[in-house]
Scaffold this motif. Structure first.
Motif, PDB file in Angstrom:
ATOM      1  N   TRP A  22       0.857  -1.178   0.000  1.00  0.00           N
ATOM      2  CA  TRP A  22       0.000   0.000   0.000  1.00  0.00           C
ATOM      3  C   TRP A  22       0.900   1.238   0.000  1.00  0.00           C
ATOM      4  CZ3 TRP A  22      -5.180   0.153  -0.646  1.00  0.00           C
ATOM      5  CH2 TRP A  22      -5.920  -1.020  -0.420  1.00  0.00           C
ATOM      6  N   PHE A  23       0.565   2.172  -0.845  1.00  0.00           N
ATOM      7  CA  PHE A  23       1.249   3.453  -0.922  1.00  0.00           C
ATOM      8  C   PHE A  23       0.196   4.550  -0.867  1.00  0.00           C
ATOM      9  CE2 PHE A  23       5.564   2.147  -2.176  1.00  0.00           C
ATOM     10  CZ  PHE A  23       5.330   0.809  -2.478  1.00  0.00           C
ATOM     11  N   ARG A  24       0.620   5.768  -0.594  1.00  0.00           N
ATOM     12  CA  ARG A  24      -0.328   6.872  -0.578  1.00  0.00           C
ATOM     13  C   ARG A  24       0.313   8.130  -1.135  1.00  0.00           C
ATOM     14  NH1 ARG A  24      -0.798   7.803   6.021  1.00  0.00           N
ATOM     15  NH2 ARG A  24       1.267   8.771   6.317  1.00  0.00           N
TER      16      ARG A  24
ATOM     17  N   ALA B  68       2.693   0.341   3.678  1.00  0.00           N
ATOM     18  CA  ALA B  68       2.818  -1.000   4.251  1.00  0.00           C
ATOM     19  C   ALA B  68       3.003  -2.003   3.125  1.00  0.00           C
ATOM     20  CB  ALA B  68       1.596  -1.356   5.081  1.00  0.00           C
ATOM     21  N   ALA B  69       3.586  -3.160   3.470  1.00  0.00           N
ATOM     22  CA  ALA B  69       3.759  -4.229   2.497  1.00  0.00           C
ATOM     23  C   ALA B  69       3.643  -5.567   3.200  1.00  0.00           C
ATOM     24  CB  ALA B  69       5.110  -4.104   1.789  1.00  0.00           C
TER      25      ALA B  69
ATOM     26  N   ARG C 232      -0.626   1.707  14.212  1.00  0.00           N
ATOM     27  CA  ARG C 232      -1.978   2.188  13.876  1.00  0.00           C
ATOM     28  C   ARG C 232      -2.586   1.441  12.689  1.00  0.00           C
ATOM     29  NH1 ARG C 232      -2.723   7.231  12.071  1.00  0.00           N
ATOM     30  NH2 ARG C 232      -0.661   7.393  11.100  1.00  0.00           N
ATOM     31  N   PHE C 233      -1.763   1.071  11.724  1.00  0.00           N
ATOM     32  CA  PHE C 233      -2.236   0.386  10.525  1.00  0.00           C
ATOM     33  C   PHE C 233      -1.799  -1.076  10.552  1.00  0.00           C
ATOM     34  CE2 PHE C 233      -2.341   4.277   7.411  1.00  0.00           C
ATOM     35  CZ  PHE C 233      -3.102   4.976   8.339  1.00  0.00           C
ATOM     36  N   THR C 234      -2.627  -1.928   9.955  1.00  0.00           N
ATOM     37  CA  THR C 234      -2.304  -3.347   9.832  1.00  0.00           C
ATOM     38  C   THR C 234      -2.618  -3.814   8.425  1.00  0.00           C
ATOM     39  OG1 THR C 234      -2.835  -3.736  12.170  1.00  0.00           O
ATOM     40  CG2 THR C 234      -2.700  -5.658  10.717  1.00  0.00           C
ATOM     41  N   ILE C 235      -1.627  -4.406   7.777  1.00  0.00           N
ATOM     42  CA  ILE C 235      -1.832  -4.982   6.457  1.00  0.00           C
ATOM     43  C   ILE C 235      -2.040  -6.485   6.613  1.00  0.00           C
ATOM     44  CG2 ILE C 235       0.651  -5.296   6.028  1.00  0.00           C
ATOM     45  CD1 ILE C 235       0.078  -4.635   3.054  1.00  0.00           C
TER      46      ILE C 235
ATOM     47  N   LEU D 179      -6.011  -3.166   4.309  1.00  0.00           N
ATOM     48  CA  LEU D 179      -5.267  -2.231   5.148  1.00  0.00           C
ATOM     49  C   LEU D 179      -6.234  -1.703   6.199  1.00  0.00           C
ATOM     50  CD1 LEU D 179      -2.493  -0.855   5.564  1.00  0.00           C
ATOM     51  CD2 LEU D 179      -3.431   1.114   4.326  1.00  0.00           C
ATOM     52  N   GLN D 180      -6.079  -2.178   7.425  1.00  0.00           N
ATOM     53  CA  GLN D 180      -6.882  -1.691   8.534  1.00  0.00           C
ATOM     54  C   GLN D 180      -6.196  -0.467   9.115  1.00  0.00           C
ATOM     55  OE1 GLN D 180      -9.913  -2.817   9.841  1.00  0.00           O
ATOM     56  NE2 GLN D 180      -9.787  -0.951  11.073  1.00  0.00           N
ATOM     57  N   MET D 181      -6.909   0.645   9.133  1.00  0.00           N
ATOM     58  CA  MET D 181      -6.340   1.913   9.579  1.00  0.00           C
ATOM     59  C   MET D 181      -7.101   2.391  10.810  1.00  0.00           C
ATOM     60  SD  MET D 181      -5.738   3.788   5.896  1.00  0.00           S
ATOM     61  CE  MET D 181      -7.489   4.021   5.613  1.00  0.00           C
TER      62      MET D 181
END
Length: 124
Positions: free
Chosen positions: A36-38, A49-50, A67-70, A81-83
């Motif tokens: 995931w990129f932003r 995340a990867a 805070r985030f979970t891939i 991607l749980q944010m």
């Protein structure tokens, strides 16, 4: 190239949560490391995340750790991607990306396929 479609973006207040999904078209989904990129307005695209092909290894940008979970479900050809605890500075277009036989590194040039992006807006 694998086709990727993101979903789950939206508007949320600071401190809230969102879960992004990215569905892949290929039945060989398990052969791809996923990332995931932003990209925020006026800024360069950055790594978020990867996750490795089997899901056993993950990597996160310092700004989202804790805070985030891939995660991924290879049976459903989907990466998530749980944010949580979202902040206004998390506001960006979020892209998922696939790296054929990759290991899931935070280097955007290693990812061959990209989704169209989903907007995440966090209000203060």
């Amino acid at each position: 190239q694998v086709q990727l479609v993101e979903s789950g973006g939206g508007l949320v207040q600071a401190g809230g949560s969102l879960r992004l999904s990215c569905a892949a078209s290929e039945r060989t989904f398990a052969s791809y490391a996923m990332g995931w990129f932003r990209q925020a307005p006026g800024k360069e695209r950055e790594f978020v995340a990867a996750i490795s092909r089997g899901g056993g290894r993950t990597d996160y940008a310092d700004s989202v750790k804790g805070r985030f979970t891939i995660s991924r479900d290879n049976a459903k050809n989907t990466v998530y991607l749980q944010m949580n605890s979202l902040k206004p500075e998390d506001t960006a277009v979020y892209y998922c990306a696939a790296d054929w036989w990759g290991v899931g590194r935070p280097i955007s040039s290693e990812y061959e396929s990209w989704g169209q992006g989903t907007q995440v807006t966090v209000s203060s």
